[in-house]
Write an enzyme that holds these catalytic residues in place. Structure first.
Site, PDB file in Angstrom:
ATOM      1  N   LYS A 113      86.962  16.795 -54.766  1.00  0.00           N
ATOM      2  CA  LYS A 113      85.524  16.497 -54.837  1.00  0.00           C
ATOM      3  C   LYS A 113      84.723  17.743 -55.218  1.00  0.00           C
ATOM      4  O   LYS A 113      83.762  17.666 -55.976  1.00  0.00           O
ATOM      5  CB  LYS A 113      85.099  15.958 -53.473  1.00  0.00           C
ATOM      6  CG  LYS A 113      83.644  16.051 -53.138  1.00  0.00           C
ATOM      7  CD  LYS A 113      82.871  14.954 -53.806  1.00  0.00           C
ATOM      8  CE  LYS A 113      81.480  14.775 -53.231  1.00  0.00           C
ATOM      9  NZ  LYS A 113      80.752  16.009 -53.033  1.00  0.00           N
TER      10      LYS A 113
ATOM     11  N   GLN B  99      84.844  24.745 -56.540  1.00  0.00           N
ATOM     12  CA  GLN B  99      85.211  25.471 -55.316  1.00  0.00           C
ATOM     13  C   GLN B  99      86.742  25.595 -55.203  1.00  0.00           C
ATOM     14  O   GLN B  99      87.269  26.686 -54.939  1.00  0.00           O
ATOM     15  CB  GLN B  99      84.648  24.715 -54.113  1.00  0.00           C
ATOM     16  CG  GLN B  99      85.183  25.169 -52.773  1.00  0.00           C
ATOM     17  CD  GLN B  99      84.478  24.446 -51.630  1.00  0.00           C
ATOM     18  OE1 GLN B  99      83.329  24.739 -51.336  1.00  0.00           O
ATOM     19  NE2 GLN B  99      85.159  23.514 -50.995  1.00  0.00           N
TER      20      GLN B  99
ATOM     21  N   SER C 141      79.220  14.304 -46.721  1.00  0.00           N
ATOM     22  CA  SER C 141      78.335  14.365 -45.554  1.00  0.00           C
ATOM     23  C   SER C 141      76.892  14.162 -45.987  1.00  0.00           C
ATOM     24  O   SER C 141      76.079  13.606 -45.242  1.00  0.00           O
ATOM     25  CB  SER C 141      78.477  15.723 -44.858  1.00  0.00           C
ATOM     26  OG  SER C 141      79.838  15.986 -44.576  1.00  0.00           O
TER      27      SER C 141
ATOM     28  N   HIS D  70      87.452  14.017 -45.382  1.00  0.00           N
ATOM     29  CA  HIS D  70      87.961  15.146 -44.586  1.00  0.00           C
ATOM     30  C   HIS D  70      89.263  14.757 -43.885  1.00  0.00           C
ATOM     31  O   HIS D  70      90.202  15.546 -43.801  1.00  0.00           O
ATOM     32  CB  HIS D  70      86.948  15.532 -43.502  1.00  0.00           C
ATOM     33  CG  HIS D  70      85.628  16.042 -44.007  1.00  0.00           C
ATOM     34  ND1 HIS D  70      84.432  15.402 -43.750  1.00  0.00           N
ATOM     35  CD2 HIS D  70      85.307  17.149 -44.718  1.00  0.00           C
ATOM     36  CE1 HIS D  70      83.437  16.095 -44.279  1.00  0.00           C
ATOM     37  NE2 HIS D  70      83.931  17.156 -44.880  1.00  0.00           N
TER      38      HIS D  70
ATOM     39  N   HIS E 213      84.041  12.667 -42.429  1.00  0.00           N
ATOM     40  CA  HIS E 213      84.223  11.334 -43.005  1.00  0.00           C
ATOM     41  C   HIS E 213      85.686  11.197 -43.413  1.00  0.00           C
ATOM     42  O   HIS E 213      86.473  12.147 -43.270  1.00  0.00           O
ATOM     43  CB  HIS E 213      83.267  11.109 -44.176  1.00  0.00           C
ATOM     44  CG  HIS E 213      83.305  12.195 -45.218  1.00  0.00           C
ATOM     45  ND1 HIS E 213      84.422  12.483 -45.950  1.00  0.00           N
ATOM     46  CD2 HIS E 213      82.359  13.082 -45.623  1.00  0.00           C
ATOM     47  CE1 HIS E 213      84.171  13.469 -46.787  1.00  0.00           C
ATOM     48  NE2 HIS E 213      82.921  13.871 -46.598  1.00  0.00           N
TER      49      HIS E 213
ATOM     50  N   MET F 187      82.670  21.688 -43.024  1.00  0.00           N
ATOM     51  CA  MET F 187      81.361  21.938 -42.413  1.00  0.00           C
ATOM     52  C   MET F 187      80.991  20.797 -41.458  1.00  0.00           C
ATOM     53  O   MET F 187      79.837  20.662 -41.053  1.00  0.00           O
ATOM     54  CB  MET F 187      80.283  22.111 -43.483  1.00  0.00           C
ATOM     55  CG  MET F 187      80.585  23.316 -44.396  1.00  0.00           C
ATOM     56  SD  MET F 187      79.137  24.028 -45.176  1.00  0.00           S
ATOM     57  CE  MET F 187      78.526  22.636 -46.107  1.00  0.00           C
TER      58      MET F 187
ATOM     59  N   GLN G 202      76.578  30.241 -47.664  1.00  0.00           N
ATOM     60  CA  GLN G 202      76.716  29.493 -48.910  1.00  0.00           C
ATOM     61  C   GLN G 202      75.497  28.621 -49.228  1.00  0.00           C
ATOM     62  O   GLN G 202      75.513  27.882 -50.204  1.00  0.00           O
ATOM     63  CB  GLN G 202      78.006  28.662 -48.907  1.00  0.00           C
ATOM     64  CG  GLN G 202      78.008  27.478 -47.968  1.00  0.00           C
ATOM     65  CD  GLN G 202      79.406  26.870 -47.878  1.00  0.00           C
ATOM     66  OE1 GLN G 202      80.339  27.456 -47.347  1.00  0.00           O
ATOM     67  NE2 GLN G 202      79.566  25.666 -48.414  1.00  0.00           N
TER      68      GLN G 202
HETATM   69  P1  AMP Z   1      82.580  20.038 -46.630  1.00  0.00           P
HETATM   70  O1  AMP Z   1      82.641  19.744 -45.170  1.00  0.00           O
HETATM   71  O2  AMP Z   1      81.735  19.095 -47.396  1.00  0.00           O
HETATM   72  O3  AMP Z   1      82.327  21.488 -46.931  1.00  0.00           O
HETATM   73  O4  AMP Z   1      84.042  19.773 -47.189  1.00  0.00           O
HETATM   74  C1  AMP Z   1      85.188  20.277 -46.569  1.00  0.00           C
HETATM   75  C2  AMP Z   1      86.381  19.944 -47.425  1.00  0.00           C
HETATM   76  O5  AMP Z   1      86.457  18.538 -47.590  1.00  0.00           O
HETATM   77  C3  AMP Z   1      86.308  20.554 -48.834  1.00  0.00           C
HETATM   78  O6  AMP Z   1      87.602  20.974 -49.216  1.00  0.00           O
HETATM   79  C4  AMP Z   1      85.840  19.385 -49.656  1.00  0.00           C
HETATM   80  O7  AMP Z   1      86.223  19.471 -51.017  1.00  0.00           O
HETATM   81  C5  AMP Z   1      86.542  18.250 -48.969  1.00  0.00           C
HETATM   82  N1  AMP Z   1      85.896  16.958 -49.253  1.00  0.00           N
HETATM   83  C6  AMP Z   1      84.601  16.639 -49.084  1.00  0.00           C
HETATM   84  N2  AMP Z   1      84.368  15.370 -49.491  1.00  0.00           N
HETATM   85  C7  AMP Z   1      85.551  14.890 -49.953  1.00  0.00           C
HETATM   86  C8  AMP Z   1      85.985  13.653 -50.521  1.00  0.00           C
HETATM   87  N3  AMP Z   1      85.139  12.626 -50.714  1.00  0.00           N
HETATM   88  N4  AMP Z   1      87.274  13.529 -50.868  1.00  0.00           N
HETATM   89  C9  AMP Z   1      88.147  14.548 -50.695  1.00  0.00           C
HETATM   90  N5  AMP Z   1      87.812  15.739 -50.164  1.00  0.00           N
HETATM   91  C10 AMP Z   1      86.533  15.913 -49.797  1.00  0.00           C
END
Ligand code: AMP
Length: 283
Positions: free
Chosen positions: A148, A152, A185, A36, A33, A29, A60
């Site tokens: 994390k 999901q 994020s 990702h 960081h 999304m 979501q």
């Molecule tokens: P998001 O953009 O938060 O929806 O996350 C996108 C992907 O990045 C998802 O598969 C999350 O599980 C993964 N993700 C988010 N934060 C972390 C983290 N600190 N370590 C590893 N994967 C992460």
């Protein structure tokens, strides 16, 4: 390169497959960081070309959640993705993903009823629906998700298995700040004092995991240890702290290796989640 249309994404992917290249895919999304970016590294290790999608999926988010204020910074995301040699940034907009009349949803199994699914009704149907659509457009050979978001990842794994998707999944470990806070994020919402308190989340998980390493497997004792550790951080209000089975996500009375401790908290108005796998621990 950037692609914004569904047709453009399909054509690019079909060309890559025709050329015999393995496509790795990292859905996000945005507001990228290092967590990702390590998923990108993991995708690259097992594919020839890497696609990252950035799409803040309205499906979501619940009606009272942070959809409109979810952090966004596309110029910064572009630079970070380029720095990790992402081959394609797929940037669909909401009208591309959900044109009028697109009402079909993926219904998750019972594992979506616990924890995040209980607190956020409809959340996982939204997640699985967008991931299903993205998989159809990107046609990846392998897709990488983060531990994390443990529930999901488990639900996506089940969807891929139940619906016979020809996609390999990789679940990469959680990337953390030096003090243990899992990168997210949503950490950008935290004030300075909230950020200092937020370290309590990983401290609680670590306390439970240390007790487990010392031989304790009773879920109630492990949960109590996490709650006691959290008392040192009065700015952190627990929503749930629970030991759960690895795939079904049901509450477990006893924590065998591979079981999870899941935690969700509020720090101020910010909601944070984290987890630890018993036997693996927090690095
Ligand atoms: P998001 O953009 O938060 O929806 O996350 C996108 C992907 O990045 C998802 O598969 C999350 O599980 C993964 N993700 C988010 N934060 C972390 C983290 N600190 N370590 C590893 N994967 C992460």
């Amino acid at each position: 390169m950037e692609i914004t249309t569904a047709a453009g994404m399909r054509v690019w992917s079909a060309d890559q497959r025709a050329a015999g290249r393995r496509i790795g895919f990292v859905p996000t999304m945005g507001y990228l960081h290092e967590g990702h970016l390590r998923l990108v590294d993991a995708a690259r290790a097992v594919s020839d070309v890497v696609v990252m999608s950035i799409f803040v999926n309205p499906l979501q988010f619940g009606p009272t959640e942070d959809l409109t204020r979810y952090p966004r910074d596309l110029p910064r995301d572009r630079a970070l993705a380029a720095g990790r040699h992402v081959d394609v940034l797929f940037l669909p907009d909401a009208a591309t993903m959900y044109p009028p009349g697109s009402d079909t949803r993926v219904v998750p199994g019972p594992a979506a009823g616990w924890w995040e699914g209980e607190v956020r009704p409809g959340h996982f149907a939204g997640v699985l629906t967008v991931v299903a659509k993205l998989f159809h457009l990107v046609m990846p050979d392998v897709s990488v998700f983060g531990q994390k978001d443990a529930q999901q990842a488990a639900l996506i794994r089940q969807m891929v298995r139940d619906l016979d998707w020809p996609v390999a999944l990789v679940v990469a470990p959680t990337t953390r700040e030096a003090d243990g806070l899992a990168l997210s994020s949503r950490n950008s919402y935290l004030s300075g004092e909230e950020r200092r308190q937020a370290v309590g989340v990983s401290a609680a998980l670590r306390a439970a995991h240390e007790l487990w390493r010392a031989g304790e497997t009773a879920a109630d004792r492990l949960e109590a240890a996490a709650r006691v550790a959290l008392q040192m951080y009065p700015g952190v209000r627990p929503e749930y702290i629970a030991v759960a089975e690895p795939d079904a996500l049901a509450p477990a009375a006893s924590a065998g290796a591979g079981c999870l401790m899941l935690i969700a908290v509020r720090v101020g108005s910010t909601r944070l989640i984290d987890n630890v796998i018993f036997g693996e621990g927090i690095p």
